[in-house]
Design a protein around this motif. Structure first.
Motif, PDB file in Angstrom:
ATOM      1  N   ALA A  91      16.202  44.075  33.357  1.00 56.27           N
ATOM      2  CA  ALA A  91      15.245  42.734  33.317  1.00 56.27           C
ATOM      3  C   ALA A  91      13.931  42.984  32.550  1.00 56.27           C
ATOM      4  CB  ALA A  91      15.212  42.200  34.668  1.00 56.27           C
ATOM      5  N   GLY A  92      13.189  44.068  32.865  1.00 58.47           N
ATOM      6  CA  GLY A  92      11.847  44.168  32.312  1.00 58.47           C
ATOM      7  C   GLY A  92      12.231  44.136  30.629  1.00 58.47           C
ATOM      8  N   GLU A  93      13.035  45.006  30.056  1.00 59.44           N
ATOM      9  CA  GLU A  93      13.332  45.090  28.723  1.00 59.44           C
ATOM     10  C   GLU A  93      13.797  43.754  28.197  1.00 59.44           C
ATOM     11  OE1 GLU A  93      15.786  47.966  25.497  1.00 59.44           O
ATOM     12  OE2 GLU A  93      15.994  48.258  27.678  1.00 59.44           O
ATOM     13  N   LYS A  94      14.674  42.888  29.067  1.00 59.52           N
ATOM     14  CA  LYS A  94      15.066  41.531  28.442  1.00 59.52           C
ATOM     15  C   LYS A  94      13.728  40.781  28.324  1.00 59.52           C
ATOM     16  CE  LYS A  94      18.891  38.374  29.247  1.00 59.52           C
ATOM     17  NZ  LYS A  94      18.220  37.059  29.475  1.00 59.52           N
ATOM     18  N   ALA A  95      12.876  40.729  29.487  1.00 57.64           N
ATOM     19  CA  ALA A  95      11.898  39.868  29.355  1.00 57.64           C
ATOM     20  C   ALA A  95      10.912  40.084  28.268  1.00 57.64           C
ATOM     21  CB  ALA A  95      11.156  40.066  30.626  1.00 57.64           C
ATOM     22  N   VAL A  96      10.507  41.366  27.985  1.00 59.48           N
ATOM     23  CA  VAL A  96       9.757  41.810  26.846  1.00 59.48           C
ATOM     24  C   VAL A  96      10.419  41.399  25.593  1.00 59.48           C
ATOM     25  CG1 VAL A  96       8.508  43.766  25.724  1.00 59.48           C
ATOM     26  CG2 VAL A  96       8.479  43.697  28.121  1.00 59.48           C
ATOM     27  N   MET A  97      11.576  41.917  25.266  1.00 55.24           N
ATOM     28  CA  MET A  97      12.305  41.553  24.199  1.00 55.24           C
ATOM     29  C   MET A  97      12.409  40.214  23.647  1.00 55.24           C
ATOM     30  SD  MET A  97      13.977  42.673  21.423  1.00 55.24           S
ATOM     31  CE  MET A  97      14.307  44.395  21.762  1.00 55.24           C
ATOM     32  N   GLU A  98      12.647  39.243  24.724  1.00 54.73           N
ATOM     33  CA  GLU A  98      12.579  37.685  24.418  1.00 54.73           C
ATOM     34  C   GLU A  98      11.113  37.105  24.189  1.00 54.73           C
ATOM     35  OE1 GLU A  98      16.356  36.346  27.794  1.00 54.73           O
ATOM     36  OE2 GLU A  98      13.900  36.370  28.284  1.00 54.73           O
ATOM     37  N   ARG A 112      24.762  40.356  36.415  1.00 51.53           N
ATOM     38  CA  ARG A 112      25.128  41.635  37.114  1.00 51.53           C
ATOM     39  C   ARG A 112      25.533  42.705  36.503  1.00 51.53           C
ATOM     40  NH1 ARG A 112      28.953  41.286  42.441  1.00 51.53           N
ATOM     41  NH2 ARG A 112      28.603  39.189  41.775  1.00 51.53           N
ATOM     42  N   LYS A 113      26.277  42.541  35.417  1.00 51.08           N
ATOM     43  CA  LYS A 113      26.918  43.782  34.746  1.00 51.08           C
ATOM     44  C   LYS A 113      25.507  44.528  33.830  1.00 51.08           C
ATOM     45  CE  LYS A 113      28.378  40.796  31.022  1.00 51.08           C
ATOM     46  NZ  LYS A 113      29.298  40.456  29.776  1.00 51.08           N
ATOM     47  N   ASN A 114      24.595  43.522  33.647  1.00 56.53           N
ATOM     48  CA  ASN A 114      23.568  44.188  32.811  1.00 56.53           C
ATOM     49  C   ASN A 114      22.553  44.787  33.718  1.00 56.53           C
ATOM     50  OD1 ASN A 114      24.859  43.252  30.252  1.00 56.53           O
ATOM     51  ND2 ASN A 114      23.806  41.375  30.659  1.00 56.53           N
ATOM     52  N   LEU A 115      22.834  44.728  35.010  1.00 61.69           N
ATOM     53  CA  LEU A 115      21.629  45.147  35.965  1.00 61.69           C
ATOM     54  C   LEU A 115      22.025  46.541  36.408  1.00 61.69           C
ATOM     55  CD1 LEU A 115      21.198  42.249  38.356  1.00 61.69           C
ATOM     56  CD2 LEU A 115      19.607  43.023  37.213  1.00 61.69           C
ATOM     57  N   GLU A 116      20.953  47.370  36.976  1.00 63.06           N
ATOM     58  CA  GLU A 116      21.251  48.400  37.607  1.00 63.06           C
ATOM     59  C   GLU A 116      22.358  48.573  38.652  1.00 63.06           C
ATOM     60  OE1 GLU A 116      18.319  47.267  36.912  1.00 63.06           O
ATOM     61  OE2 GLU A 116      17.109  48.482  35.653  1.00 63.06           O
ATOM     62  N   LYS A 117      22.896  49.489  39.061  1.00 64.86           N
ATOM     63  CA  LYS A 117      24.015  49.391  40.119  1.00 64.86           C
ATOM     64  C   LYS A 117      23.622  49.205  41.354  1.00 64.86           C
ATOM     65  CE  LYS A 117      27.131  52.628  37.550  1.00 64.86           C
ATOM     66  NZ  LYS A 117      28.156  54.044  37.730  1.00 64.86           N
ATOM     67  N   GLU A 118      22.350  49.779  41.660  1.00 65.52           N
ATOM     68  CA  GLU A 118      21.773  49.501  42.900  1.00 65.52           C
ATOM     69  C   GLU A 118      21.361  48.102  43.393  1.00 65.52           C
ATOM     70  OE1 GLU A 118      18.633  51.330  40.544  1.00 65.52           O
ATOM     71  OE2 GLU A 118      20.823  51.451  40.674  1.00 65.52           O
ATOM     72  N   LEU A 119      21.210  47.479  42.309  1.00 65.96           N
ATOM     73  CA  LEU A 119      20.771  45.898  42.474  1.00 65.96           C
ATOM     74  C   LEU A 119      22.142  44.992  42.171  1.00 65.96           C
ATOM     75  CD1 LEU A 119      17.623  45.817  40.084  1.00 65.96           C
ATOM     76  CD2 LEU A 119      17.671  46.016  42.320  1.00 65.96           C
ATOM     77  N   GLY A 120      23.056  45.449  41.843  1.00 65.94           N
ATOM     78  CA  GLY A 120      24.410  44.398  41.854  1.00 65.94           C
ATOM     79  C   GLY A 120      24.645  43.729  43.208  1.00 65.94           C
ATOM     80  N   ALA A 121      24.515  44.490  44.202  1.00 61.50           N
ATOM     81  CA  ALA A 121      24.831  43.794  45.495  1.00 61.50           C
ATOM     82  C   ALA A 121      23.993  42.753  45.924  1.00 61.50           C
ATOM     83  CB  ALA A 121      24.824  44.908  46.684  1.00 61.50           C
ATOM     84  N   GLY A 122      22.678  42.652  45.155  1.00 55.19           N
ATOM     85  CA  GLY A 122      21.907  41.478  45.760  1.00 55.19           C
ATOM     86  C   GLY A 122      22.004  40.210  44.690  1.00 55.19           C
ATOM     87  N   ALA A 123      23.251  40.381  43.826  1.00 58.58           N
ATOM     88  CA  ALA A 123      23.568  39.185  43.087  1.00 58.58           C
ATOM     89  C   ALA A 123      24.779  38.796  43.220  1.00 58.58           C
ATOM     90  CB  ALA A 123      23.562  39.615  41.571  1.00 58.58           C
ATOM     91  N   PRO A 124      24.948  38.189  44.703  1.00 62.55           N
ATOM     92  CA  PRO A 124      26.310  37.381  45.032  1.00 62.55           C
ATOM     93  C   PRO A 124      26.852  36.483  44.152  1.00 62.55           C
ATOM     94  CG  PRO A 124      24.571  36.596  46.381  1.00 62.55           C
ATOM     95  CD  PRO A 124      24.051  37.662  45.569  1.00 62.55           C
TER      96      PRO A 124
END
Length: 314
Positions: free
Chosen positions: A218-225, A292-304
């Motif tokens: 998400a940090g890379e996406k925010a900076v890139m945008e 979710r597919k672009n997130l780290e695996k450990e954060l995927g569960a937090g995106a129902p």
């Protein structure tokens, strides 16, 4: 989730809605508000009271003057409404056809320094809460400003040091090269100054506004945008004045009005940048979404619902 981000979540998901909001937020009159007025407006929003028309001013004051991560009042010169009055003269000065290298470096130094300060002040600082600015961050900013200053002055350096007299080559260096160079340096400034975000990650939220964790993706996406939006701003601002100058230089019918070239370049730069600032700020949502597919695996569960939200910064 911060009240500013909640507002962007409900009102700023389309380009047109964001553009209308930014046109209002960039009003320089808001710079006259004191820190006490801003904090009072912030307290009103945090109380959760239902707003009326009178309270719209408080909302705009919070959006334009308060950092969405720390909740602190932004420094006056780095608030979004101050960006146009300060940056436009610096851009005009950097576009002037300087005779020597020194003034070219001077204007580039002012422009790149201010952009670095603005980018840093309006970054996503969620992973830095409670920590002071590190020496690495300061050195990164200094290096970015130094490199961008020298790179921005390259056209004049080439002309002066190589003693270029050829008119076609001077046209290329003074008129054509600054267009991609301005866009590239604006991109580089953002990407370097805000490197901590994709190195350490930024906070992400679920659809209810609850913090889930910190994501480097998400940090890379925010900076890139943000870097792309700033490149669009400076690239477009460089295109119109330089193409108009090129038109004057190549048209025999217009060469008799050669004295109008300088004021035309300056006025067109002011006009285009004034239009492009709210457009560039609106290109991407302030409250961005990452799947979710672009997130780290450990954060995927937090995106129902399949996605999380993040503060893009500015």
């Amino acid at each position: 989730m911060d009240p500013n981000l909640l507002y962007w979540k409900s009102h700023g998901q389309s380009f047109y809605s964001r553009l209308k909001i930014w046109v209002n937020l960039l009003d320089p009159i808001s710079l006259l508000s004191s820190d006490a007025e801003i904090e009072k407006a912030r307290t009103l929003l945090e109380s959760g009271e239902k707003q009326n028309e009178k309270d719209d001013h408080a909302q705009n004051l919070s959006l334009s003057s308060v950092h969405a991560d720390s909740g602190a009042v932004l420094p006056l010169v780095f608030r979004p409404p101050a960006y146009m009055p300060i940056s436009v003269p610096l851009v005009v000065g950097s576009f002037l056809p300087h005779v020597t290298v020194s003034p070219a470096v001077f204007w580039q130094l002012l422009l790149q320094s201010y952009n670095a300060g603005f980018n840093y002040a309006n970054r996503n600082s969620s992973s830095e809460q409670g920590r002071k600015t590190s020496l690495v961050q300061l050195l990164s900013m200094a290096g970015a400003v130094s490199f961008a200053t020298c790179a921005g002055a390259l056209p004049q350096i080439f002309i002066s040091r190589l003693r270029i007299k050829s008119a076609p080559i001077q046209i290329i260096l003074r008129t054509i090269l600054p267009i991609p160079l301005s866009a590239a340096l604006a991109f580089f400034n953002v990407y370097t100054v805000r490197s901590e975000e994709y190195a350490n990650g930024i906070q992400v939220f679920d659809s209810n506004g609850n913090p889930v964790g910190f994501s480097k993706a998400a940090g890379e996406k925010a900076v890139m945008e943000t870097a792309l939006s700033r490149a669009a701003l400076f690239g477009a601002t460089a295109v119109v004045p330089n193409l108009l100058v090129l038109l004057f230089q190549r048209s025999r019918a217009l060469q008799r009005y050669s004295r109008l070239v300088a004021p035309l370049r300056q006025m067109s730069a002011v006009f285009v940048m004034g239009l492009m600032i709210p457009v560039s700020f609106s290109l991407y949502p302030q409250l961005g979404m990452i799947k979710r597919k672009n997130l780290e695996k450990e954060l995927g569960a937090g995106a129902p619902d399949g996605q999380l939200y993040y503060h893009r910064g500015l």
